[in-house]
Write a protein that holds these residues in place. Sequence first.
Motif, PDB file in Angstrom:
ATOM      1  N   ARG A 113      -1.067  10.329  -5.473  1.00  0.00           N
ATOM      2  CA  ARG A 113      -0.656   8.921  -5.488  1.00  0.00           C
ATOM      3  C   ARG A 113      -0.762   8.300  -4.097  1.00  0.00           C
ATOM      4  O   ARG A 113      -0.953   7.094  -3.964  1.00  0.00           O
TER       5      ARG A 113
ATOM      6  N   ARG B  35       1.029  15.232  -5.014  1.00  0.00           N
ATOM      7  CA  ARG B  35       1.120  13.800  -5.286  1.00  0.00           C
ATOM      8  C   ARG B  35       0.934  12.953  -4.021  1.00  0.00           C
ATOM      9  O   ARG B  35       0.504  11.813  -4.109  1.00  0.00           O
ATOM     10  N   SER B  36       1.265  13.507  -2.857  1.00  0.00           N
ATOM     11  CA  SER B  36       1.169  12.730  -1.619  1.00  0.00           C
ATOM     12  C   SER B  36       0.734  13.630  -0.475  1.00  0.00           C
ATOM     13  O   SER B  36       1.179  14.776  -0.367  1.00  0.00           O
TER      14      SER B  36
ATOM     15  N   GLU C 124       0.317  13.636 -16.879  1.00  0.00           N
ATOM     16  CA  GLU C 124      -0.583  12.938 -15.968  1.00  0.00           C
ATOM     17  C   GLU C 124      -1.965  13.597 -15.954  1.00  0.00           C
ATOM     18  O   GLU C 124      -2.988  12.918 -15.863  1.00  0.00           O
TER      19      GLU C 124
ATOM     20  N   LYS D 262       7.904   6.612 -14.107  1.00  0.00           N
ATOM     21  CA  LYS D 262       6.439   6.733 -14.081  1.00  0.00           C
ATOM     22  C   LYS D 262       5.885   6.973 -15.486  1.00  0.00           C
ATOM     23  O   LYS D 262       4.854   6.406 -15.866  1.00  0.00           O
TER      24      LYS D 262
ATOM     25  N   ALA E 132       4.614   3.018  -3.364  1.00  0.00           N
ATOM     26  CA  ALA E 132       3.565   3.842  -3.963  1.00  0.00           C
ATOM     27  C   ALA E 132       4.127   5.127  -4.560  1.00  0.00           C
ATOM     28  O   ALA E 132       3.596   5.639  -5.555  1.00  0.00           O
ATOM     29  N   GLU E 133       5.176   5.649  -3.957  1.00  0.00           N
ATOM     30  CA  GLU E 133       5.779   6.900  -4.449  1.00  0.00           C
ATOM     31  C   GLU E 133       6.558   6.692  -5.747  1.00  0.00           C
ATOM     32  O   GLU E 133       6.953   7.654  -6.395  1.00  0.00           O
TER      33      GLU E 133
ATOM     34  N   LEU F  25      -4.222   7.677 -10.548  1.00  0.00           N
ATOM     35  CA  LEU F  25      -2.888   7.726  -9.957  1.00  0.00           C
ATOM     36  C   LEU F  25      -2.812   7.214  -8.528  1.00  0.00           C
ATOM     37  O   LEU F  25      -1.734   6.857  -8.060  1.00  0.00           O
TER      38      LEU F  25
ATOM     39  N   ARG G 122      -2.266   5.261  -5.480  1.00  0.00           N
ATOM     40  CA  ARG G 122      -1.655   3.947  -5.259  1.00  0.00           C
ATOM     41  C   ARG G 122      -1.782   3.464  -3.811  1.00  0.00           C
ATOM     42  O   ARG G 122      -1.725   2.285  -3.553  1.00  0.00           O
TER      43      ARG G 122
END
Length: 852
Positions: free
Chosen positions: A530, A497-498, A78, A13, A397-398, A552, A554
């Motif tokens: 993400r 992130r998720s 990030e 990433k 996506a991850e 970020l 996705r």
Amino acid sequence: MDVEAVVSIVIRKLTDLLIQEPIIFNNAIDEIELVRISLRQMQSFLIEAEDKKEHDEGVKKWVDQFLAVVYEVEDAIETFVLRKMYATRMGYFFIPKNLKADSDLCKKIEGIKDKIKNLDKSKTEMDQGEPLRIRQLTLHRSRSSYQDEGLTLNQQNNDSRYSVDEETDFIGFKKDKGKLVTMLTGSGRESGDYQKLPLISGKSTKEELTQKIHMILKEKRYLVVLDDLQTPDVWKKLLDAFPDTKNGSRVMLTTSNYRVALRADTRGEPHQLNPLNDVDTWELFLKKVRLPDNFQFSESDMFKLKRKIKRRCKGLPLAITVLGGLLSTKEVSYEVWLKVIEHPSWQLDSKQVQFSNVLALSYNDLPFHLRPCFLYLRLFPKDYDIPVRRLLRLWLAEGFVKQTSGMTPEDTVEIYLEELVKRSMIQISKRRKDGSPKTCRMLGVLHNDSNFLSKAQEIGLFHIYQLPEMGTPKHRVRRFADYVDTKEYPLRIQHLRSYLSFYIQKNDMPATEIDSFLSQVIGQGFGLLRVLDLERVYKPKLPNNMGKLFLLLRYLGLRWTFLDSLPDSVGELPYLETLDVKHTYISSLPSSIWKMKHLRHLCLNEIRLDMHSQKHGSSLTHLQTLWGLFVDNKTPVKDGLYRLINLRKLGLTCHLDAFQELDEWIARLASLQSLKIRSKNQNGQPWKLNLKPLSSLENLTHLYLLGSLPELHDRYEFPPKLTVLTLSVSKLEKDPMPILAQLPSLSVLRLLADSYTGKEMECPPGGFSMLRILKLWMLKDLEIWKVGEEALPILRELEIRCCDKLQELPDKLLSLRNIKEIVLTNMPQKFVDNVQAIKLEKKLIFPKTLQF
């Protein structure tokens, strides 16, 4: 290797960011590159350290500290990039505050570099002590792990990457089957014809569900199977649902808990399934390991392998399946297999099967890039059927998928799935008619294994809300799933992130708490999310500042949410790869959709895209999936759709007076694999579909056409690799079967309502050599159907529905060797009686299902 997998994802990433946005880092780029290089250099030591950490607390502490530093690097960089990107977009790139952001990042990088130096010093000290040795299997792979050789189950069709064999897993239980049939029917004979009962909505309350089941079963003879019952309380709650009709009806329970079985029925002894015997153990093992046809072990080696596999697996089917899946990835060699079977991690116990050994061995043999993919399935609830489409796009996506030269990410991620299925680490729970996987799940026994949850928690992969086994996260929560309401979530989630929600509200109450939760994620600054996956959450409320996820994010999954609209800020997500609003009430998307230059999968709900204001000539050129598009005379094709040239899946509904431009565009889609076109008039009724032949689409395998077609003249009007064809309201007056019968790869054919309006239909001799599934629905004028000699030789499934004038079923169909299922739905009683009479007259013994 678990931590190494995480480190690789973070480094990948970071590398992408440095390539995509180098100007953003300005003076800090050299420092960041040094950190990236340092992390990569420490990976070689990490492999050995991870292996030793199980036995050395000092090494374990070092690995945990290293992982914490890696996450700190990811968060710092990030967050910095988000702030700089936002400042750039607002026109504030050179203000002092922005310079301060550079300075803050440099200070953080300096601190991180000091931590890396300390870790490196600790590593050197450990190296000077007892040397770390890599304890791993040294196994050769003569067969590539990534070959399309048909996965866990058999091969149905030469063109199908995935395959099915219904007989594979039913081995060694013939006596048990006979005993169960006797217990259920009172004789050794199997039940005759049966009727499936209607499905019941899962939205009913328990009381409503009980009452509905009772009413459906009342005055019927029924067999109900309750699978995998874990507590007797469930059985007691369902007792009132099953009427005591005294007509031979039965309820069968399956459970792995003997005490549950005893308490469910105290009048009799539960039937226990015994371990497989030696012969059946070997048969199941061979099916899973998939030996080449021309390979044979020596008699001596075969005897030794059988004995060792018996000793290791002790007749347990799951252990045999997983071990066979593991060895299927190895060189077919007695010596190589022996190293696996006799690996020191096995702990023999003569009294019980150590199934956890088989699982651990199979997991430890996984390539490191597949480990996060496998553990990720534990995010989903037990026995949850995960759409394969959803899972693969989430993995992408991850950032789990490594770029492979000469392949698209979508190709690569499919290979990841194949490998895990082949190893029996993932179960395909439902397949499409062409054999491709539709849904999958983690096997229940793997889901129950606490070791996998511990591994995920140890590396900070994810956290599941209110799951007691998870405890307090060791690292900051990065991926989060909830099965219940998240309003009271107590942990810090600013670095999330998720977010995946499986909280399905009762009584269709909108999920308003999603708004406050996501507002916490975004906080006062910018969200690092993400993945936002809310599939099947009813009307989740989304925050208006979604645009603060712009760098970020996705994946935005809103399928089956029934949302009415999207926040305008969704158009400010230029890095989005998947946007899924299928099965919603969303009727339009912002014109800024054309700025999403990284978008690869766009799933709509019959939405017309605004293309007139679109000035981005190179936008959406990476789009692979465009499904649910509405096209009419206002849609610019040459000045809009023509730019989409890399599509693989296209589904559209059109209302057009002329199809020339649409024909020309579709003909240019050389990579197209799946095409669905529905032609409708202004009232929503099927309309003319004057398409030109699609033979130029050499990669097209799936075709669905709704609307009246010109008459068919030649098989070459269809793509050469066509395997699945569906025609609906085609209004063909001339029998299409002689032409369709010549298609060399056709495996599934569906002729739906009014696709053919003639009275006679004939499958010519020798035709349909590859057809496995045939469906004839609502052909209201069809009276006579003939089947020539040696036609339909491998047909497996036939369904005839609402063909009211059809006089009889061709005799040849009932005696076809391969046919497994014949379904007659809403057919005249005279037709059904005739089929029954032929069956009795010819004394046909049905190993197949005949449903009425």
